[in-house]
Design an enzyme around this catalytic site. Structure first.
Site, short mmCIF file in Angstrom:
data_model
loop_
_atom_site.label_atom_id
_atom_site.label_comp_id
_atom_site.label_asym_id
_atom_site.label_seq_id
_atom_site.Cartn_x
_atom_site.Cartn_y
_atom_site.Cartn_z
N ARG A 1 36.01 42.88 44.70
CA ARG A 1 37.11 42.04 45.18
C ARG A 1 37.52 42.42 46.60
NH1 ARG A 1 40.83 43.68 40.18
NH2 ARG A 1 38.74 43.81 39.29
N LYS B 1 31.22 55.47 37.51
CA LYS B 1 30.89 54.84 36.23
C LYS B 1 30.22 55.87 35.32
CE LYS B 1 29.97 50.12 37.86
NZ LYS B 1 30.99 49.39 37.10
N1 BES Z 1 30.28 45.33 39.13
C1 BES Z 1 31.33 45.60 38.23
C2 BES Z 1 31.49 44.51 37.16
C3 BES Z 1 30.37 44.36 36.16
C4 BES Z 1 30.48 44.93 34.92
C5 BES Z 1 29.27 43.60 36.46
C6 BES Z 1 29.46 44.75 34.00
C7 BES Z 1 28.25 43.43 35.54
C8 BES Z 1 28.35 44.00 34.31
C9 BES Z 1 32.65 45.70 38.98
O1 BES Z 1 32.59 46.15 40.27
C10 BES Z 1 33.51 46.64 38.20
O2 BES Z 1 33.12 47.76 38.04
N2 BES Z 1 34.66 46.17 37.74
C11 BES Z 1 35.54 46.96 36.97
C12 BES Z 1 36.95 46.61 37.39
C13 BES Z 1 38.01 47.51 36.84
C14 BES Z 1 37.85 48.91 37.41
C15 BES Z 1 39.35 46.94 37.19
C16 BES Z 1 35.33 46.63 35.48
O3 BES Z 1 35.09 45.48 35.18
O4 BES Z 1 35.40 47.55 34.69
ZN ZN Z 2 32.60 48.31 40.40
#
Ligand code: BES
Ligand code: ZN
Ligand code: ZN
Length: 499
Positions: free
Chosen positions: A331, A257
């Site tokens: 997931r 990230k």
């Molecule tokens: N934990 C994150 C989702 C999230 C984002 C929670 C903002 C709280 C606030 C999750 O694991 C994630 O990073 N999801 C990605 C998925 C994508 C790579 C398909 C996302 O939402 O960007």
């Molecule tokens: Zn994530």
């Protein structure tokens, strides 16, 4: 702070100040004692919404609906927290039901008072000790049943304590709140509340083919933990399975990230923490519903042994998953946890009525619904409706994100059974839910509902009665959902009946 109901008029209750709610419309001001002074202050017209006159704290409300009562009580308590005052009294504001409306005031006060301060060396302790709620309703004669109200306030305390305890654990940083620490805490809570608790580590996950969960956790220093809690009342009216995403930290993994997006990811364990506190609250409330809760606890980190984009993992049900992005890790953990609980229940001959997963799953859900609202997804509209009903009663915001027959193709993979990432930039909250759907067995499809709490789980700018930090979202809604089941039992639609 304590909250006590007093079946006596306001002027017979001794307290440092009186809290008075005033609704915006002028007609309602007939009972306001300091009407003249408040008019001079411009209280009725101007934007200011609190005024302190003659030992009375006036709070302006939009209406006397429950959510406004909660917000009003929160405002009062936060004002009181900043003073040296120790006690306050407030009238009853009853428009629909004495228990529910009185509870709303207590809820708002307890939820509004919390703040995360345990790791500050200088703690500003509040002097405030006691809020009395009087049975007086400023002239209106209301037949209140004292026993009922005292009972409702006791319920309110159990539920608000659960929310605040969930907030505290989610706020606890990832160097302290490790999978092992949360598992130990769960075990302690279970012991205290008469819940059965099993904790499984890496060896168990390996022996049981939970390759997706294990891969996410592999680059972490901390061992993954699957916590399985069971609450069995004597005569359950329904059986509910709760599955929570418990990423104690989500760095994104190799699909790292950006720095700005990584902060707050200690809150990626909010689903698991909610599940833990819901089962605890249900046990304390002695609800007549059997609950099986699974917490999938691990950390998504980087390192030489990290799982990679292009890897193909094998989940507990044998399905192969192509990894396109290691940041779509929740997931994967949930996939194995969903398989685990369904297998476990089947082996024990237990038919669940509802399977509810709770997860900070996608940023896409925040884009779709905003940061205040939980996304609700599933195949059965009646089951979703029961979640909406419980949420409305609690004051938590939920929104429906509907499946359709075009979306599933977006998570198809050329190389494996399924991909962990959608091929489209749109609809990411729903495609994530459809990924989870691949791990729900045919007989359970109609019983399953997925709650994406990525928006409301963590509050960066205080709103409503949520302070900065973790909100404890869905603890109230799902405890209410279970409370409803405890009273009426499961609906036939969750059992697959389409009539
Ligand atoms: N934990 C994150 C989702 C999230 C984002 C929670 C903002 C709280 C606030 C999750 O694991 C994630 O990073 N999801 C990605 C998925 C994508 C790579 C398909 C996302 O939402 O960007
Ligand atoms: Zn994530
Ligand atoms: Zn995550």
């Amino acid at each position: 702070m304590k909250i006590e109901f007093k079946n006596q008029p306001l002027n017979t209750i001794e307290a440092d100040i009186e809290v008075v709610f005033v609704i915006k419309e002028k007609e309602s001001h007939y009972f306001v004692k300091d009407s003249e002074a408040l008019t001079k202050l411009g209280f009725f017209e101007e934007s200011g919404d609190t005024a302190f006159i003659n030992d009375r704290l006036y709070i302006k409300l939009d209406s006397l609906e429950r959510e406004d009562l909660r917000l009003g009580a929160c405002k009062a308590i936060r004002w009181l927290k900043g003073t040296k005052l120790k006690t306050a009294k407030i009238a009853s504001y009853i428009t629909t039901c004495d228990r529910g409306d009185t509870r709303a005031i207590a809820d708002g006060a307890m939820l509004g008072l919390y703040e995360f301060k345990s790791l500050k060396s200088k703690k500003a302790d509040t002097a405030f000790e006691m809020l009395y709620i009087s049975s007086e309703a400023y002239g209106a004669t209301i037949d209140t049943d004292e026993k009922d109200i005292v009972e409702a306030l006791a319920k309110s305390k159990i539920i608000c304590d659960a929310v605040n305890s969930a907030r505290e654990l989610v706020n606890t940083p990832p160097d302290r709140a490790t999978p092992d620490m949360i598992a130990s805490l769960a075990s302690q809570k279970a012991k205290d509340a008469g819940i059965e608790c099993k904790i499984y580590g890496e060896d168990y996950l390996t022996e049981h083919g939970m390759g997706a969960f294990l891969a996410v956790s592999r680059a972490s220093e901390h061992e993954p933990k699957l916590v399985y809690l069971t609450y069995k009342p004597k005569e359950p009216k329904a059986t509910v399975a709760l599955i929570g995403k418990g990423l104690t930290y989500d760095s994104g993994g190799l699909s790292l990230k950006p720095a700005d997006y990584m902060t707050t990811m200690k809150a990626d364990k909010s689903g698991a923490v909610a599940a833990l506190h819901i089962i605890e609250a249900a046990a304390k409330l002695k609800l007549e519903v059997e609950i099986h809760a699974v917490l999938g606890l691990c950390e998504n980190m980087i390192g030489g042994n990290a799982y990679k984009p292009d890897d193909i993992l094998v989940a507990k049900n044998g399905k192969t998953i192509e990894i396109k992005n290691t940041d779509a890790e929740g997931r994967l953990v949930l996939a194995d946890c969903l398989c685990f609980i369904q297998d476990e229940l089947k082996a024990k001959n237990i038919e669940p009525d509802y399977i509810v997963d709770i997860a900070t799953l996608t940023g896409a859900c925040v884009v779709a619904l905003g940061e205040y609202t939980t996304g609700v997804m599933g195949h059965n509209k009646d089951v979703k409706e029961e979640i909406f009903k419980a949420a409305a009663k609690s004051g938590e915001l939920v929104g429906d994100l509907p499946f359709n027959k075009h979306l599933p193709k977006l998570i198809k993979s050329e190389a494996a059974d399924i991909s962990n990432c959608s091929s489209s930039r749109y609809g990411g909250a729903i495609t994530a839910a459809l990924f989870l759907d691949e791990f729900i067995t045919k007989e359970n499809k109609e019983k399953w509902v997925h709650l994406d709490i990525a928006g409301p789980a963590y509050v960066e700018k205080s709103w409503g009665y949520n302070p900065f930090g973790a909100s404890g979202i869905m603890v109230r809604t799902l405890t209410q959902f279970i409370m409803n089941l405890s009273m009426t039992g499961a609906s036939c639609s969750s059992k697959g009946c389409k009539k």
